[in-house]
Structure formats: structure tokens, C-alpha cells
Scaffold this motif. Structure first.
Motif, PDB file in Angstrom:
ATOM      1  N   ASP A   1       2.976   1.135   4.044  1.00  0.00           N
ATOM      2  CA  ASP A   1       3.763   0.703   2.756  1.00  0.00           C
ATOM      3  C   ASP A   1       4.943   1.670   2.470  1.00  0.00           C
ATOM      4  O   ASP A   1       5.778   0.877   1.970  1.00  0.00           O
ATOM      5  N   SER A   2       4.862   2.844   2.710  1.00  0.00           N
ATOM      6  CA  SER A   2       5.991   3.643   2.503  1.00  0.00           C
ATOM      7  C   SER A   2       7.138   3.229   3.253  1.00  0.00           C
ATOM      8  O   SER A   2       8.425   3.135   2.789  1.00  0.00           O
ATOM      9  N   LEU A   3       6.865   3.128   4.682  1.00  0.00           N
ATOM     10  CA  LEU A   3       8.222   2.545   5.392  1.00  0.00           C
ATOM     11  C   LEU A   3       8.661   1.250   5.037  1.00  0.00           C
ATOM     12  O   LEU A   3      10.014   0.846   4.902  1.00  0.00           O
ATOM     13  N   PHE A   4       7.655   0.441   4.716  1.00  0.00           N
ATOM     14  CA  PHE A   4       8.313  -1.071   4.167  1.00  0.00           C
ATOM     15  C   PHE A   4       8.987  -0.915   3.146  1.00  0.00           C
ATOM     16  O   PHE A   4      10.254  -1.435   2.851  1.00  0.00           O
ATOM     17  N   HIS A   5       8.617  -0.106   2.197  1.00  0.00           N
ATOM     18  CA  HIS A   5       9.521   0.189   0.778  1.00  0.00           C
ATOM     19  C   HIS A   5      10.814   0.851   0.837  1.00  0.00           C
ATOM     20  O   HIS A   5      11.635   0.356   0.653  1.00  0.00           O
ATOM     21  N   ALA A   6      10.750   1.706   2.134  1.00  0.00           N
ATOM     22  CA  ALA A   6      12.087   2.396   2.425  1.00  0.00           C
ATOM     23  C   ALA A   6      13.034   1.459   3.010  1.00  0.00           C
ATOM     24  O   ALA A   6      14.264   1.274   2.656  1.00  0.00           O
ATOM     25  N   ILE A   7      12.619   0.824   3.856  1.00  0.00           N
ATOM     26  CA  ILE A   7      13.411  -0.370   4.574  1.00  0.00           C
ATOM     27  C   ILE A   7      13.780  -1.393   3.557  1.00  0.00           C
ATOM     28  O   ILE A   7      15.160  -1.877   3.469  1.00  0.00           O
ATOM     29  N   SER A   8      13.079  -1.992   2.856  1.00  0.00           N
ATOM     30  CA  SER A   8      13.407  -2.861   1.812  1.00  0.00           C
ATOM     31  C   SER A   8      14.384  -2.365   0.642  1.00  0.00           C
ATOM     32  O   SER A   8      15.298  -3.248   0.376  1.00  0.00           O
ATOM     33  N   ALA A   9      14.125  -1.109   0.396  1.00  0.00           N
ATOM     34  CA  ALA A   9      15.125  -0.418  -0.520  1.00  0.00           C
ATOM     35  C   ALA A   9      16.600  -0.240  -0.012  1.00  0.00           C
ATOM     36  O   ALA A   9      17.696  -0.774  -0.613  1.00  0.00           O
ATOM     37  N   PHE A  10      16.597   0.238   1.047  1.00  0.00           N
ATOM     38  CA  PHE A  10      17.910   0.526   1.910  1.00  0.00           C
ATOM     39  C   PHE A  10      18.529  -0.784   2.207  1.00  0.00           C
ATOM     40  O   PHE A  10      19.881  -0.831   2.070  1.00  0.00           O
ATOM     41  N   CYS A  11      17.969  -1.946   2.504  1.00  0.00           N
ATOM     42  CA  CYS A  11      18.274  -3.214   2.775  1.00  0.00           C
ATOM     43  C   CYS A  11      18.599  -3.855   1.648  1.00  0.00           C
ATOM     44  O   CYS A  11      18.970  -5.144   1.963  1.00  0.00           O
ATOM     45  N   ASN A  12      18.519  -3.526   0.414  1.00  0.00           N
ATOM     46  CA  ASN A  12      18.533  -4.206  -0.770  1.00  0.00           C
ATOM     47  C   ASN A  12      17.986  -5.408  -0.827  1.00  0.00           C
ATOM     48  O   ASN A  12      18.198  -6.244  -1.316  1.00  0.00           O
ATOM     49  N   ALA A  13      16.605  -5.392  -0.290  1.00  0.00           N
ATOM     50  CA  ALA A  13      15.775  -6.801  -0.070  1.00  0.00           C
ATOM     51  C   ALA A  13      14.848  -7.004  -1.198  1.00  0.00           C
ATOM     52  O   ALA A  13      14.906  -8.192  -1.752  1.00  0.00           O
ATOM     53  N   GLY A  14      14.214  -6.063  -1.881  1.00  0.00           N
ATOM     54  CA  GLY A  14      13.426  -6.211  -2.928  1.00  0.00           C
ATOM     55  C   GLY A  14      11.911  -6.670  -2.623  1.00  0.00           C
ATOM     56  O   GLY A  14      11.126  -6.845  -3.569  1.00  0.00           O
ATOM     57  N   PHE A  15      11.577  -6.849  -1.510  1.00  0.00           N
ATOM     58  CA  PHE A  15      10.267  -7.340  -1.166  1.00  0.00           C
ATOM     59  C   PHE A  15       9.429  -5.847  -1.223  1.00  0.00           C
ATOM     60  O   PHE A  15       9.871  -4.910  -0.826  1.00  0.00           O
ATOM     61  N   SER A  16       8.058  -6.060  -1.611  1.00  0.00           N
ATOM     62  CA  SER A  16       7.336  -5.026  -1.880  1.00  0.00           C
ATOM     63  C   SER A  16       5.762  -5.228  -1.423  1.00  0.00           C
ATOM     64  O   SER A  16       5.357  -6.415  -1.637  1.00  0.00           O
ATOM     65  N   THR A  17       5.010  -4.501  -0.885  1.00  0.00           N
ATOM     66  CA  THR A  17       3.601  -4.431  -0.605  1.00  0.00           C
ATOM     67  C   THR A  17       2.758  -3.621  -1.736  1.00  0.00           C
ATOM     68  O   THR A  17       1.685  -3.815  -1.461  1.00  0.00           O
ATOM     69  N   LEU A  18       3.705  -3.121  -2.400  1.00  0.00           N
ATOM     70  CA  LEU A  18       3.207  -2.447  -3.670  1.00  0.00           C
ATOM     71  C   LEU A  18       2.513  -3.542  -4.759  1.00  0.00           C
ATOM     72  O   LEU A  18       3.288  -4.455  -5.061  1.00  0.00           O
ATOM     73  N   ARG A  19       1.337  -3.355  -5.255  1.00  0.00           N
ATOM     74  CA  ARG A  19       0.696  -4.288  -6.275  1.00  0.00           C
ATOM     75  C   ARG A  19       1.524  -4.101  -7.674  1.00  0.00           C
ATOM     76  O   ARG A  19       1.822  -2.768  -8.049  1.00  0.00           O
ATOM     77  N   SER A  20       1.975  -4.967  -7.951  1.00  0.00           N
ATOM     78  CA  SER A  20       3.048  -5.161  -9.200  1.00  0.00           C
ATOM     79  C   SER A  20       4.489  -4.623  -8.801  1.00  0.00           C
ATOM     80  O   SER A  20       5.108  -4.015  -9.641  1.00  0.00           O
ATOM     81  N   GLY A  21       4.673  -4.447  -7.518  1.00  0.00           N
ATOM     82  CA  GLY A  21       5.879  -3.678  -7.332  1.00  0.00           C
ATOM     83  C   GLY A  21       6.322  -2.333  -7.889  1.00  0.00           C
ATOM     84  O   GLY A  21       5.321  -1.460  -7.889  1.00  0.00           O
ATOM     85  N   MET A  22       7.258  -2.080  -8.255  1.00  0.00           N
ATOM     86  CA  MET A  22       7.685  -0.864  -8.848  1.00  0.00           C
ATOM     87  C   MET A  22       7.255  -0.477 -10.231  1.00  0.00           C
ATOM     88  O   MET A  22       7.443   0.469 -10.854  1.00  0.00           O
ATOM     89  N   GLU A  23       6.498  -1.672 -11.006  1.00  0.00           N
ATOM     90  CA  GLU A  23       6.294  -1.579 -12.428  1.00  0.00           C
ATOM     91  C   GLU A  23       5.181  -0.365 -12.447  1.00  0.00           C
ATOM     92  O   GLU A  23       5.046   0.267 -13.634  1.00  0.00           O
ATOM     93  N   ASN A  24       4.369  -0.445 -11.542  1.00  0.00           N
ATOM     94  CA  ASN A  24       3.210   0.673 -11.639  1.00  0.00           C
ATOM     95  C   ASN A  24       3.817   2.134 -11.511  1.00  0.00           C
ATOM     96  O   ASN A  24       3.048   3.037 -11.552  1.00  0.00           O
ATOM     97  N   PHE A  25       4.972   2.178 -10.966  1.00  0.00           N
ATOM     98  CA  PHE A  25       5.616   3.597 -10.771  1.00  0.00           C
ATOM     99  C   PHE A  25       6.915   3.893 -11.751  1.00  0.00           C
ATOM    100  O   PHE A  25       7.852   4.473 -11.248  1.00  0.00           O
TER     101      PHE A  25
END
Length: 441
Positions: A155-179
Motif C-alpha cells: 500500500d505504501s509503494l502503491f501510494h508513492a508511485i501513484s503520487a510521483f506519477c500524479n495518478a491519484g489512485f489509492s488503495t487507502l480507505r477514503s484515500g487521503m481524507e483519513n490522513f
């Protein structure tokens, strides 16, 4: 003849690469092993694959409904799509034009950046190395934060790749809203988004400056950095003012500031959000639309018309004087060709957004689910700018509307760049001027 073939190959390879990835992704997402609820509908599989390859983030299917295999396919497509556009744009926009005539050479300064390494293999190796470095570092930093909430290293790797590639996909529940109030998570995500959106050439230029291999940044890097910083700060100030007593109501002062900066950063093609976009005021949504339309910088993972195009159009609006043939900025002459090219990008972008907006309005009206024009424009610009922010209507759109957004994502990611590649370098050299066309404006 060899020149015509070479240019044709550049455009063909670009389109073939991205359509091939999208086709492969569509097939894989249509398989039963990709989702937890059975086979995905073809239109949703196509939409998800296009959104991933074009690093957009809009989705008609919840990422959490994908199996781990499906999520792996998703992040692989994001990575290949992000690396692909960086490699193609960097090699094309900043490679020297050796096989052109003396007359044409005088007009190619906009494509090249001095003091940049031009060897193809070295450029590709460096792009992969820089990308992997940012993503792995981001993964290691946010892993402890996510592990406390029960998330895995994947999940951490997925988020980092998605962020650097400016993709916005997330495996986090409710995305970044919980953080939303997790400072480290917010800061690292914003840094990854910004670095991915600056472009390889700018990052390399900054590194060479830090290593004291050069005395100053190139004009291109200077424009990108100044425009990016300006947009982030102005956007953050506007979001803070507009949402202080609305979407940010009840948050602490520090959280409001962090949410304002995050919204400003993510609006320029990232797609994550710490505050639901539907909760923003109409004014804040309009600011978001403007930032999404501008997007990131050339040679980056982001979309939009690009910061350099916006800067050049702003320069023309503020400094153009009738009768002047050349604009001067920071002791550099900006040639008319650059202005024409920037104007063409803006006009094409507006046409694409308007066309998709009209299709959305008509299709949803016919489907019995009419949209407001603000909502339709927001969704269209988000798709074209490969941003991925949504007011929440994407999963409920009709098949026609989804296909329209697929087209917008592809045109925003690949289409504009493909159109910028000349169809042939064998265009006729002009030794004489054509009669002047006088038009009242």
C-alpha cells in the motif's frame, strides 16, 4: 526521406505505446481475477485502463474492489504510463535536431535546452533511476505512518508511485481524507506530486546546480519553478480564504493551512484530496478547474496545458505591445513561433474540454440524469488535465459519457503531444514572404 520516416516513427511509436498499454490493461481488468466481484464491464475496464495509463485517477470502479492482482496491474500501468510520457517528451522536446537545414535550425530553439545530456540510453537510464529513487524513498518514509493504520508495504509503494506519477489512485480507505491531519503523510505526498510534476529536465538541472556543475538554471527551469511556486502559493491562499468557514470549518489553523496547500498542489494533476471536492464552494471549485487546466510542466508525469504555456500566455497578455515583433523576458527574446505554439495548445485544449462537456450534458440529459454545467466542466477538465479529482459523479455516468471522458484523458495525455510533433520535417522552406493578411482584432 529519412527525416520524414523518423518523424513519422516518433508519432506512431507514441500512439502505439499508449494504445497498446490501454488495450492490454482493458483485457486484464476484464478478467475475473482482477476484481473481487467478478468480471468488470468492458466500458469500466477500458475506463480504468485509460485512466491508469494516462495517470489520471478518475475511476468508475473502487480501487478497493480490485484484487491484489488487479491492484498490481493498476500500479504497473500507472508506472509504465508515467515513465512513457516522461521518456517520450524528454527525448523529443529536448533532443538536438541534427538533420535539419540551416534555415529551419533557426526556429528550433524552443525544442532544445542547453547543457542537457542528449544520449538516449543515458537519458532513459536516468529517468528510471530518478523515478525509482523518489518512489522508494517516499515508500520508506510513509510506511511507518500507514502501518499504524493496518496498511502493508504494498500500500505504501502503491501510494508513492501513484503520487510521483500524479495518478491519484489509492488503495487507502477514503484515500487521503483519513490522513488530513497527518503532517508527514501530507508533506511527503505533496513533495512526490511536485517533483513528478516538475519534469525530468528541471530535476536534472537542479541537481547539476546543487552539485555545482553549472552556475545557474536554464531559462526553461527558471520559468517552471517560478510559475509552479506562484501557482501553489496563490492557490493555497485562495483556498484558505474561500473554504475557511466552509469545507475547512472546525479544523485547526494548522490543518486549514495544510489542507489549503494540499488542495493547491493536488489540483495541478495529482487527483488525491484531503477534503471531498463536492464540499467545496463553487468559487473554490472554479479555482480548482483553473489549476487543473494549467496542469504540470513539460516532460513530467502531469497533464494540462503546462506551466510554461500558461507563463507564455500571461507574458503576452501583460507585455505585448502592438508593433513589437519580439517579446523580451529576463533578457531573453521570446520568438513569435513559441507564442503561436502556446496559443495552439490553449485553443486545442479549450476545444477538447468544450466538446467533452457538451457530450456529457447531452448524454446525461438523454439518460435521465441531467448534470449541472459546473459539474460537467469540472469532470471534463479533470479528465483532460489527467487530474482525477471528481465531485463524485464518475461511477454513475452513462456509457457514452464514460467514453467521452476516456477520449478526454487520452487527448490530454497523448493527443496534444502527438499533435505537437510535426507530421514531416520536409516542409517547404520559405525564402519569400507571403502577402500580409490584415485582420482587425
Amino acid at each position: 526521406m529519412s527525416i520524414r520516416i523518423q518523424i513519422g516513427k516518433e508519432k506512431s511509436l507514441l500512439i502505439l505505446y499508449f494504445t497498446g498499454l490501454i488495450a492490454a490493461g482493458t483485457i486484464l481488468f476484464s478478467m475475473p481475477f482482477a476484481t473481487k466481484t467478478g468480471s468488470m464491464r468492458f466500458v469500466d475496464a477500458l475506463f480504468t485502463a485509460t485512466s491508469a495509463v494516462c495517470v489520471t485517477g478518475l475511476t468508475t470502479v473502487d480501487t478497493l474492489s480490485l484484487t491484489r492482482v488487479g491492484q498490481f496491474v493498476l500500479i504497473l500501468l500507472i508506472q509504465l504510463g508515467g515513465l512513457g510520457i516522461i521518456a517520450f517528451s524528454t527525448l523529443y522536446l529536448f533532443s538536438p535536431r541534427k538533420r535539419i537545414s540551416v534555415i529551419t535550425r533557426g526556429f528550433t530553439g524552443d525544442y532544445t535546452v542547453p547543457s542537457v545530456e542528449f544520449r538516449t540510453r543515458k537519458i532513459i537510464t536516468q529517468i528510471i533511476g530518478w523515478t525509482a529513487g523518489f518512489e522508494l524513498l517516499g515508500t520508506l518514509i510513509i510506511w511507518p505512518v500507514l502501518s499504524r493504520s493496518g496498511y502493508t508495504l504494498f500500500d505504501s509503494l502503491f501510494h508513492a508511485i501513484s503520487a510521483f506519477c500524479n495518478a491519484g489512485f489509492s488503495t487507502l480507505r477514503s484515500g487521503m481524507e483519513n490522513f488530513r491531519d497527518e503532517a508527514l503523510m501530507n508533506v511527503v505526498t505533496m513533495i512526490l506530486i511536485i517533483c513528478g510534476g516538475l519534469g525530468f529536465i528541471v530535476l536534472q538541472d537542479i541537481a547539476r546546480l546543487i552539485q555545482k556543475k553549472k552556475l545557474h538554471l536554464t531559462y526553461h527551469s527558471s520559468i517552471v519553478l517560478r510559475t509552479s511556486v506562484g501557482l501553489i502559493i496563490i492557490g493555497a491562499i485562495l483556498f484558505f480564504i474561500l473554504e475557511n468557514n466552509h469545507a475547512f470549518k472546525g479544523m485547526s489553523g494548522a490543518s486549514k493551512i495544510m489542507a489549503s496547500f494540499f488542495q493547491s498542489v493536488t489540483s495541478r494533476t495529482a487527483g488525491f484530496d484531503t477534503v471531498p471536492q463536492a464540499k467545496l464552494t463553487s468559487a473554490a471549485q472554479f479555482v480548482t478547474i483553473i489549476l487543473m487546466f494549467i496542469g504540470a510542466s513539460p516532460g513530467s508525469t502531469g497533464g494540462g496545458i503546462k506551466t510554461t504555456t500558461f507563463y507564455l500566455m500571461l507574458l503576452v497578455a501583460l507585455r505585448f505591445r502592438e508593433g513589437g515583433g519580439v517579446l523580451v523576458d529576463r533578457n531573453r527574446a521570446v520568438m513569435p513561433y513559441s507564442i503561436f505554439k502556446a496559443a495552439a495548445v490553449v485553443v486545442r485544449a479549450v476545444i477538447i474540454v468544450l466538446a467533452v462537456t457538451v457530450v456529457l450534458l447531452i448524454a446525461e440529459q438523454v439518460h435521465g440524469n441531467p448534470l449541472g454545467i459546473e459539474t460537467a466542466i469540472f469532470e471534463s477538465v479533470s479528465a483532460f488535465g489527467t487530474v482525477g479529482l471528481s465531485i463524485g459523479i464518475t461511477p454513475h455516468l452513462s456509457a457514452v459519457s464514460k467514453l467521452a471522458l476516456v477520449s478526454a484523458m487520452f487527448m490530454g495525455r497523448v493527443g496534444l503531444f502527438a499533435m505537437a510533433i510535426p507530421s514531416s520535417k520536409y516542409s517547404t522552406e520559405r525564402y519569400a514572404r507571403s502577402p500580409r493578411a490584415d485582420i482587425l482584432l
